[in-house]
Design an enzyme around this catalytic site. Structure first.
Site, PDB file in Angstrom:
ATOM      1  N   HIS A 108       0.832  -1.208   0.000  1.00  0.00           N
ATOM      2  CA  HIS A 108       0.000   0.000   0.000  1.00  0.00           C
ATOM      3  C   HIS A 108       0.868   1.260   0.000  1.00  0.00           C
ATOM      4  O   HIS A 108       0.570   2.227  -0.700  1.00  0.00           O
ATOM      5  CB  HIS A 108      -0.905   0.030   1.237  1.00  0.00           C
ATOM      6  CG  HIS A 108      -1.932  -1.050   1.270  1.00  0.00           C
ATOM      7  ND1 HIS A 108      -3.284  -0.792   1.266  1.00  0.00           N
ATOM      8  CD2 HIS A 108      -1.821  -2.409   1.317  1.00  0.00           C
ATOM      9  CE1 HIS A 108      -3.959  -1.936   1.306  1.00  0.00           C
ATOM     10  NE2 HIS A 108      -3.085  -2.923   1.343  1.00  0.00           N
ATOM     11  N   ASN A 124       2.006  -4.831  -7.258  1.00  0.00           N
ATOM     12  CA  ASN A 124       3.148  -3.946  -7.472  1.00  0.00           C
ATOM     13  C   ASN A 124       4.241  -4.650  -8.265  1.00  0.00           C
ATOM     14  O   ASN A 124       4.782  -4.104  -9.230  1.00  0.00           O
ATOM     15  CB  ASN A 124       3.709  -3.457  -6.134  1.00  0.00           C
ATOM     16  CG  ASN A 124       2.798  -2.459  -5.454  1.00  0.00           C
ATOM     17  OD1 ASN A 124       1.956  -1.831  -6.082  1.00  0.00           O
ATOM     18  ND2 ASN A 124       2.950  -2.323  -4.150  1.00  0.00           N
ATOM     19  N   GLN A 184      -3.471 -12.295  -6.070  1.00  0.00           N
ATOM     20  CA  GLN A 184      -2.357 -12.850  -6.837  1.00  0.00           C
ATOM     21  C   GLN A 184      -2.777 -13.905  -7.856  1.00  0.00           C
ATOM     22  O   GLN A 184      -2.199 -13.984  -8.950  1.00  0.00           O
ATOM     23  CB  GLN A 184      -1.303 -13.400  -5.874  1.00  0.00           C
ATOM     24  CG  GLN A 184      -0.686 -12.302  -5.022  1.00  0.00           C
ATOM     25  CD  GLN A 184       0.037 -12.811  -3.796  1.00  0.00           C
ATOM     26  OE1 GLN A 184       0.362 -13.996  -3.691  1.00  0.00           O
ATOM     27  NE2 GLN A 184       0.290 -11.927  -2.841  1.00  0.00           N
TER      28      GLN A 184
END
Length: 461
Positions: free
Chosen positions: A16, A357, A378
């Protein structure tokens, strides 16, 4: 005229913090004052100055009762409860203090990450508008939305051919966000429901997405009730658009480097171009001993140089039976600058947990992947990577379903690295997406324009 001022509230986890900090820098570069609101734990470990911020980013922290972070054995439910109750009070106090502060520009807008949905409610109490900063792909938000809006029966039925609206790909169970799987505790599903209910409190809520238009053209438009705005990739400028060469890190790494971690780039430079296998499963994944052994076996069977990031708790050591053999072939570290690694000429592929990310960084840098998904978004990211964007391959667990065998790991790495027809196509596709990611961040690129329009509308830039 006073400077526009945005409060950015983000959950204190690496996945985050990184995109939120990068978004804060983008705002500061647009001459907007930013108050970055997070927990004491995250603030203590973050760089207090972000590259390119022009002094416009200030940090406000609050104690969530876990100032040393969530430790093994801590009650996760209590952690989230304390985070919410203390966070609401701290955010209310921050906004109230800003209202009476004659020296600071007034906060006029709140942006929050998805585990801080309560921030939107606090903003409403102060008559402020807000937007969600969605740090996963738009596709994942679509899946959650459709689950809570008429498609729960189809998703819960256990089918491996789930058809959802909005142009989404057909999904198997393993492609779903783990919060929707029967094995996941109900409280995680409740967190996602709370977030969507928060959005429903607004008319045509704005959702800022760490993605770009060319990557998810259908997913970004799949929910009529939301205005999803792609503003990514949220990656430091030096590695993407080059507008700020000094912006070479996110500025908020929550992990300490080990004594042997600094020479990663030097070691990479001793290897041939596109030869190194990079293995990293992010900041939250705790890999079992048996899985570690299988990864080690797969790497040794490949015989290719590798850089393997293994996170261990403070005071612990990496315990793998074939450690000496591994050290002869590759390098094991507890930390590295992933941006520097992924952009190094010697890198050949990335064995990744497929956190968003990491996935988006790989796409932006043209690095083909071996997907090793674990939880949350994921599995969905791995599905998109393998079947939609075609930039890598996904491992399959053994018959017991709990471990990926070394032979399977070796097979997947070789598919990406062996130079054959499939390997060539994967690299071509990775190169295509790299170019499109960069185009999105050019002066007249889609993400740059999207952010300009958003800022013009919400803060009058």
């Amino acid at each position: 005229m006073s400077r526009a001022h945005v409060l950015l509230a983000t959950f204190p986890a690496q996945g985050h913090i990184n995109p939120a900090l990068q978004f804060a820098k983008r705002l500061a570069n647009a001459d907007i004052q930013v108050t970055f609101f997070t927990s004491v734990y995250a603030w203590r470990r973050m760089s207090r100055t972000a590259a390119g911020s022009n002094g416009l980013i200030n940090f406000v922290s609050f104690s969530d009762g876990y100032d040393d972070g969530l430790q093994p054995g801590d009650d996760g439910k209590n952690y989230m409860s304390e985070m919410k109750s203390r966070g609401i009070k701290a955010l209310s106090d921050t906004l109230a203090a800003n209202n009476v502060d004659q020296k600071s520009s007034k906060i006029t807008f709140v942006v929050y990450s998805h585990l801080f949905a309560w921030a939107a409610k606090v903003a409403r109490e102060f008559h402020l508008r807000s937007a969600l900063l969605w740090i996963e792909p738009a596709t994942v938000l679509d899946i959650f939305y459709f689950y809570f809006n008429g498609y729960s029966d189809e998703i819960d039925a256990g089918s491996d051919a789930i058809h959802l609206p909005g142009g989404l790909p057909v999904l198997a169970q393993r492609d779903l966000p783990s919060f929707l799987l029967p094995s996941t505790h109900e409280r995680f599903r409740s967190l996602m429901k709370e977030k969507l209910e928060t959005l429903e409190g607004e008319e045509k809520p704005k959702v800022l997405v760490n993605s770009f238009d060319a990557l998810e053209p259908d997913a970004l438009k799949a929910i009529d009730k939301y205005e999803m705005i792609a503003i990514g990739p949220l990656i430091p400028s030096a590695f993407l658009d080059g507008k700020d060469p000094s912006d070479r890190s996110f500025g908020g790494d929550l992990f300490e480097k080990g004594s042997n971690d600094d020479d990663c780039l030097e070691w990479l430079s001793t290897n041939p171009r596109s030869s190194v296998v990079y293995v990293s499963f992010g900041s939250f994944v705790n890999t079992t001993k048996s899985q570690m052994e299988e990864i080690a076996r797969g790497l040794l069977d490949c015989g290719r140089p590798f850089l393997w990031v293994v996170r261990v708790n403070e005071g612990e050591e990496v315990l793998i039976s074939c450690m000496e053999e591994l050290k002869r072939v590759g390098k094991i570290v507890s930390w590295c600058s992933q941006l520097e690694v992924l952009t190094h000429p010697s890198l050949g592929c990335f064995v990744t947990h497929c956190g968003w990310n990491s996935t988006l960084e790989s796409i932006s840098f043209g690095v083909p992947m071996v997907a090793f998904p674990q939880w949350f978004d994921q599995g969905t990211n791995a599905k998109l990577m393998e079947d939609v964007w075609r930039t890598g391959v996904r491992v399959r667990a053994n018959e017991e379903g709990s471990v990926v065998d070394g032979d399977e790991i070796r097979r997947c790495i070789e598919e990406v690295m062996d130079g054959g027809e499939k390997s060539r196509k994967l690299r071509e596709s990775a190169g295509k997406w790299k170019d499109l990611a960069r185009k999105a961040m050019e002066e007249d690129g889609s993400s740059v324009n999207n952010l300009k329009v958003f800022l013009d509308e919400v803060v009058g830039i």
